[in-house]
Write an enzyme that holds these catalytic residues in place. Sequence first.
Site, short mmCIF file in Angstrom:
data_model
loop_
_atom_site.label_atom_id
_atom_site.label_comp_id
_atom_site.label_asym_id
_atom_site.label_seq_id
_atom_site.Cartn_x
_atom_site.Cartn_y
_atom_site.Cartn_z
N ASP A 23 0.83 -1.21 0.00
CA ASP A 23 0.00 0.00 0.00
C ASP A 23 0.87 1.26 0.00
OD1 ASP A 23 -2.35 1.41 -0.03
OD2 ASP A 23 -2.73 1.24 2.13
N HIS A 40 2.39 3.50 -9.02
CA HIS A 40 2.21 2.06 -9.24
C HIS A 40 3.40 1.49 -10.02
CE1 HIS A 40 -1.68 2.36 -7.50
NE2 HIS A 40 -2.25 2.98 -8.50
N LEU A 134 10.31 -21.09 -4.79
CA LEU A 134 9.43 -20.11 -4.13
C LEU A 134 8.08 -20.18 -4.82
CD1 LEU A 134 9.09 -17.47 -2.30
CD2 LEU A 134 9.58 -16.19 -4.40
C1 IPE Z 1 -5.42 -2.67 -0.22
O1 IPE Z 1 -5.09 -1.33 -0.37
C2 IPE Z 1 -5.38 -3.37 -1.54
C3 IPE Z 1 -4.05 -3.53 -2.13
C4 IPE Z 1 -2.92 -3.17 -1.60
C5 IPE Z 1 -4.03 -4.17 -3.41
P1 IPE Z 1 -6.20 -0.19 -0.53
O2 IPE Z 1 -5.48 1.07 -0.68
O3 IPE Z 1 -7.16 -0.57 -1.60
O4 IPE Z 1 -6.98 -0.30 0.86
P2 IPE Z 1 -7.84 0.76 1.64
O5 IPE Z 1 -8.87 1.29 0.68
O6 IPE Z 1 -6.92 1.84 2.11
O7 IPE Z 1 -8.43 0.00 2.79
C1 IPE Z 2 -1.49 0.31 -3.37
O1 IPE Z 2 -1.30 1.66 -3.41
C2 IPE Z 2 -1.73 -0.29 -4.73
C3 IPE Z 2 -3.11 -0.73 -4.95
C4 IPE Z 2 -4.08 -0.67 -4.10
C5 IPE Z 2 -3.41 -1.29 -6.25
P1 IPE Z 2 -2.51 2.69 -3.38
O2 IPE Z 2 -2.89 2.99 -4.79
O3 IPE Z 2 -3.62 2.20 -2.54
O4 IPE Z 2 -1.81 3.95 -2.73
P2 IPE Z 2 -2.43 4.95 -1.68
O5 IPE Z 2 -2.97 4.13 -0.55
O6 IPE Z 2 -3.52 5.70 -2.39
O7 IPE Z 2 -1.29 5.81 -1.28
MG MG Z 3 -4.07 2.43 -0.59
#
Ligand code: IPE
Ligand code: IPE
Ligand code: MG
Length: 245
Positions: A23, A40, A134
């Site tokens: 995240d 990303h 792995l």
């Molecule tokens: C969780 O992150 C999903 C992934 C890392 C793929 P999100 O950014 O979607 O989660 P919330 O919305 O903060 O809970």
């Molecule tokens: C995690 O990073 C990747 C996915 C959920 C696909 P985020 O896109 O949720 O990044 P933040 O949480 O907005 O910083």
């Molecule tokens: Mg996120």
Amino acid sequence: MSQPVASQALAPPPPRHVAIIMDGNGRWAKARGLPRNLGHRQGVDAVREVVRNCRKLGIEYLTLYAFSSENWKRPETEVAGLMELLRLYIRRELEELRRNGVRIRIIGDRAKLAPDIVALIDDAETKTRDNRALTLIIALSYGGQDEIVAACRRIAEQVAVGKLAPEQITADVLAAHLQTVGIPDPDLVIRTSGEQRLSNFLLWQTAYSELIFIDKLWPDFAAEDLAAAVGEFQRRERRYGGSGE
Ligand code: IPE
Ligand code: IPE
Ligand code: MG
């Protein structure tokens, strides 16, 4: 092999299965005035580094939460960007992963994915299925609640046709109907970016996982962060409801 036998015997074992909620890509980009999709893209480099370092740390299974069932709610351009990155990752990395003995498994709802992505992941799974160094599990269009509901439906169908009696439904039976069948439960779950929640990740399988929350954003996560988390895991006492004595 260089360590003396005694200290090896005393060292707590590393986690067999590490699961990571990657995240913070969006915040990483925002902090630099960049579009979210560049965050990303940077996150993919962190994925490569983590995958390369698992074996050294004794990790046998790595699950990466790449896209949740709720992430479909994001703007179309962001979703399209994430799907494109997945295509690139599999196309570019598959050969190296295969050579390095990595077995790939994808969990999640394939019905929502584009046909070419389904074909790519089917091919990656088939080409790597005999590898054992792995196991890399990618959770894609994945939701823990959906997974449990799907398992319950399949069990209910067996009950409906008389193949299974309700009293035969046990935790093991349910686990055997999850997409993670055959994979040991995660010993350690790591979430980056400072958020402290599971966000619908492996809800059943994490019943007794150790949880580690790291403030760093996912694109900044490096080999030393994985090693530090494994070290912290090894210092924890897992009790599983027992008294610990
Ligand atoms: C969780 O992150 C999903 C992934 C890392 C793929 P999100 O950014 O979607 O989660 P919330 O919305 O903060 O809970
Ligand atoms: C995690 O990073 C990747 C996915 C959920 C696909 P985020 O896109 O949720 O990044 P933040 O949480 O907005 O910083
Ligand atoms: Mg996120």
